[in-house]
Design a protein around this motif. Structure first.
Motif, PDB file in Angstrom:
ATOM      1  N   ASN A 179     -27.239  45.112 -15.490  1.00  0.00           N
ATOM      2  CA  ASN A 179     -26.356  43.888 -14.562  1.00  0.00           C
ATOM      3  C   ASN A 179     -27.246  42.950 -13.966  1.00  0.00           C
ATOM      4  O   ASN A 179     -26.699  41.970 -13.701  1.00  0.00           O
ATOM      5  N   SER A 180     -28.338  43.159 -13.905  1.00  0.00           N
ATOM      6  CA  SER A 180     -29.308  42.177 -12.705  1.00  0.00           C
ATOM      7  C   SER A 180     -29.711  41.014 -13.520  1.00  0.00           C
ATOM      8  O   SER A 180     -30.215  40.072 -12.979  1.00  0.00           O
ATOM      9  N   GLN A 201     -24.665  37.954 -14.247  1.00  0.00           N
ATOM     10  CA  GLN A 201     -24.441  37.493 -12.689  1.00  0.00           C
ATOM     11  C   GLN A 201     -23.097  36.414 -12.767  1.00  0.00           C
ATOM     12  O   GLN A 201     -22.621  35.854 -11.945  1.00  0.00           O
ATOM     13  N   GLU A 219     -24.503  54.559  -7.485  1.00  0.00           N
ATOM     14  CA  GLU A 219     -25.101  53.636  -8.275  1.00  0.00           C
ATOM     15  C   GLU A 219     -24.156  52.798  -9.073  1.00  0.00           C
ATOM     16  O   GLU A 219     -24.055  51.473  -9.033  1.00  0.00           O
ATOM     17  N   ARG A 262     -22.607  50.351  -6.571  1.00  0.00           N
ATOM     18  CA  ARG A 262     -23.690  49.192  -6.357  1.00  0.00           C
ATOM     19  C   ARG A 262     -23.702  48.160  -7.412  1.00  0.00           C
ATOM     20  O   ARG A 262     -23.675  46.978  -7.093  1.00  0.00           O
ATOM     21  N   LEU A 263     -23.692  48.619  -8.596  1.00  0.00           N
ATOM     22  CA  LEU A 263     -23.969  47.877  -9.699  1.00  0.00           C
ATOM     23  C   LEU A 263     -22.410  46.921  -9.785  1.00  0.00           C
ATOM     24  O   LEU A 263     -22.466  45.719 -10.027  1.00  0.00           O
ATOM     25  N   HIS A 264     -21.549  47.522  -9.541  1.00  0.00           N
ATOM     26  CA  HIS A 264     -20.179  46.723  -9.449  1.00  0.00           C
ATOM     27  C   HIS A 264     -19.970  45.810  -8.469  1.00  0.00           C
ATOM     28  O   HIS A 264     -19.757  44.912  -9.028  1.00  0.00           O
ATOM     29  N   ASN A 265     -20.567  46.012  -7.272  1.00  0.00           N
ATOM     30  CA  ASN A 265     -20.491  44.891  -6.473  1.00  0.00           C
ATOM     31  C   ASN A 265     -21.743  43.834  -6.369  1.00  0.00           C
ATOM     32  O   ASN A 265     -21.516  42.727  -5.771  1.00  0.00           O
ATOM     33  N   ASP A 266     -22.584  44.087  -7.296  1.00  0.00           N
ATOM     34  CA  ASP A 266     -23.590  43.170  -7.262  1.00  0.00           C
ATOM     35  C   ASP A 266     -23.674  42.068  -8.305  1.00  0.00           C
ATOM     36  O   ASP A 266     -24.204  41.810  -9.284  1.00  0.00           O
ATOM     37  N   VAL A 267     -22.448  41.248  -7.840  1.00  0.00           N
ATOM     38  CA  VAL A 267     -22.296  40.119  -8.553  1.00  0.00           C
ATOM     39  C   VAL A 267     -21.804  38.982  -7.568  1.00  0.00           C
ATOM     40  O   VAL A 267     -21.179  39.601  -6.445  1.00  0.00           O
ATOM     41  N   LYS A 297     -15.504  36.479  -1.956  1.00  0.00           N
ATOM     42  CA  LYS A 297     -16.729  36.113  -2.432  1.00  0.00           C
ATOM     43  C   LYS A 297     -16.703  34.671  -3.187  1.00  0.00           C
ATOM     44  O   LYS A 297     -15.619  33.840  -2.803  1.00  0.00           O
TER      45      LYS A 297
END
Ligand code: UN1
Length: 513
Positions: free
Chosen positions: A392-393, A398, A416, A419-424, A473
């Motif tokens: 995801n990173s 992104q 986890e 966390r991945l889901h929102n990490d964009v 966002k």
């Protein structure tokens, strides 16, 4: 339904091959001499040439829109609703032709083109009811013998800027509400799908004319972003700009409209993910992932771009997904057998290729696809839908690429996955497939999805018009379509009425000579 020919579509919708780009009722006009060629994304065939609206045309249209507002706002809201009801009826009559035009000009498959027109009809129905309920609360005054209440008043001319991927529905979401709210609407359709703009305007013109309404309640300017778009967003007479498109475009609009303290509704990029739990109905998850990622050739703001899959079910799920991908029938979007049409143009194919190259360089592994097809119809716009396993990173993950590329990744713990889901950077739509109440509820809670739309056991795309549509966002903020989105199209007024005769100051202030 037999495939509708271009000729038949054009005739049904009053389109001509040499089109002018400005209209507010009556004749189409344009004075810019700047020609826009409209080509089929499927075959490259020249569908029409549009002479774009220039600065002078914009001024003319805007003046008429302002004039019409003065008359339109005085009409009772339920009577405005009656006009929108008739627009809905006219759309029902033209549904086949308009759906086919969407498919012809933009390239989505016919069932999706028809679905888009259905969204227009649905929002008209919704708006008709809403026109009797533009209500504000009555509030309790702290002063004796006083009453407080809220009223909603028409706002003015609403600017609508739409994208190619939903060339008719997004306009309808905005205009159906703007019209019942007493606003006029000035539309700049995407230069990649201008004929859809012409067709919609022709449809509503007939309704307004039949009802002997002033011209300008609905107005269209087809023109360049750098000229017409900039004029529209900078125009102080436009209190609200509702725009759909890229984050880059939205930032520009936000900047310009913000500088004049105007309002915006921005529906920008999405980077929508579906979490697939080990406690999920995998058959449902498969169908939803497939439609979300491959539907509209990945060109929805709500398209599924990431799958976050529990490691226990990952291998089985991916195997089944690939089997589905292998069966995708790619071709002419107007052929009822086709499941995936072309991308909008060669530029979009370039973005698809660049994203795949970047993904590979950033550690991604192509599991399926990653191929531009030999042009079946003369245009290099057809690609294989693609699945890439990647972190995801990775920088490319992104980023929203408007193409059928699906990034897949594994998780172990649900925290986890969240966390991945929102990490964009984006926050439009999201979903979880899980039969665990705890997981599903957590996903909908403050701990879970940070998106404007969050679904359980449903994919990320294909929202109904009844809900508010929009995101958080970098998606921009603001809501269109259902729920109480209508409020953005009106100005709120707080009224305090003293019916007791005695003057009382609020907060206990004494002020007597
Ligand atoms: C868009 O892609 O801009 O939820 C709109 C959906 C459609 C609308 C998408 N109802 O997928």
């Amino acid at each position: 339904m037999a495939k509708m020919s271009k000729k038949k579509i054009f005739k049904a919708l009053g389109l001509v091959t040499k089109q002018k780009g400005a209209n507010y009722g009556g004749e189409w006009f344009a004075t810019s001499k700047q020609l826009l060629e409209v080509r089929s994304p499927t075959s490259g065939q020249l569908l029409a040439t549009v002479e774009q609206a220039g600065a002078r045309d914009y001024t003319r249209v805007m003046q008429q829109s302002q004039k019409a507002f003065v008359a339109w706002r005085a009409r009772p809201a339920p009577k405005r609703g009656e006009i929108v009801r008739q627009v809905g009826e006219a759309l029902r009559e033209k549904k086949d032709a308009l759906g086919a035009l969407v498919s012809l000009e933009m390239g989505k498959i016919l069932t999706e083109g028809l679905g888009e027109v259905q969204e227009m009809i649905d929002i008209c129905d919704f708006a008709v009811g809403q026109s009797r309920f533009l209500s504000g609360p009555t509030l309790q005054s702290e002063r004796p013998d006083h009453r407080m209440m809220e009223q909603w008043h028409p706002l003015g001319t609403v600017g609508v800027i739409s994208a190619f991927n939903f060339p008719v529905a997004v306009w309808a979401w905005n205009t159906a509400l703007a019209w019942i709210c007493g606003d006029t609407a000035l539309w700049k359709p995407s230069s990649k799908a201008p004929l859809c703009g012409v067709a919609c305007q022709n449809i509503v013109n007939e309704v307004f004319k039949r009802n002997k309404l002033p011209m300008g309640i609905s107005a269209v300017v087809i023109g360049r972003g750098s000229t017409i778009g900039e004029k529209l967003i900078g125009d102080k007479r436009i209190p609200l700009v509702s725009a759909t498109g890229s984050t880059r475009m939205g930032k520009r609009i936000g900047e310009v409209v913000g500088a004049r303290l105007g309002r915006t509704i921005l529906e920008l990029g999405g980077n929508n993910a579906l979490i697939i739990s080990d406690k999920a109905d995998l058959t449902g998850a498969l169908a939803s992932s497939f439609f979300g990622a491959v539907g509209t050739a990945g060109q929805r703001c709500t398209s599924t771009r990431r799958l976050i899959i529990h490691e226990k079910v990952y291998d089985t799920f991916i195997k089944k997904l690939i089997a589905n991908y292998k069966k995708v029938r790619i071709g002419d979007p107007l052929d009822p057998q086709t499941l995936m049409g072309p991308l909008i143009d060669e530029g979009a194919v370039k973005e698809y290729e660049n994203a795949i190259t970047a993904a590979k360089a950033q550690g991604g592994k192509v599991l399926y696809g990653a191929k531009v097809l030999t042009p079946p119809f003369g245009r290099r716009t057809f690609v294989l839908p693609t699945i890439i396993a990647i972190e995801n990173s990775a920088e490319i993950v992104q980023h929203e690429t408007f193409a059928p590329i699906l990034y897949v990744m594994k998780y172990r713990q649900i925290e986890e996955a969240f966390r991945l889901h929102n990490d964009v950077p984006q926050g439009l739509s999201s979903g979880i497939y899980s039969d665990s109440v705890a997981e599903a509820e957590a996903f909908l809670s403050y701990l879970g999805s940070d998106c404007g739309i969050a679904n359980v056991n449903i994919g990320t795309s294909g929202a109904e018009i009844g809900g508010a549509f929009g995101g958080e966002k970098e998606t921009g903020g603001g809501r269109e379509s259902g729920s109480d989105s209508w409020k953005a199209y009106m100005r709120r007024q707080t009224n305090t009425i003293n019916w007791g005769g005695q003057v009382h100051l609020a907060q206990g202030v004494e002020f007597q000579s």
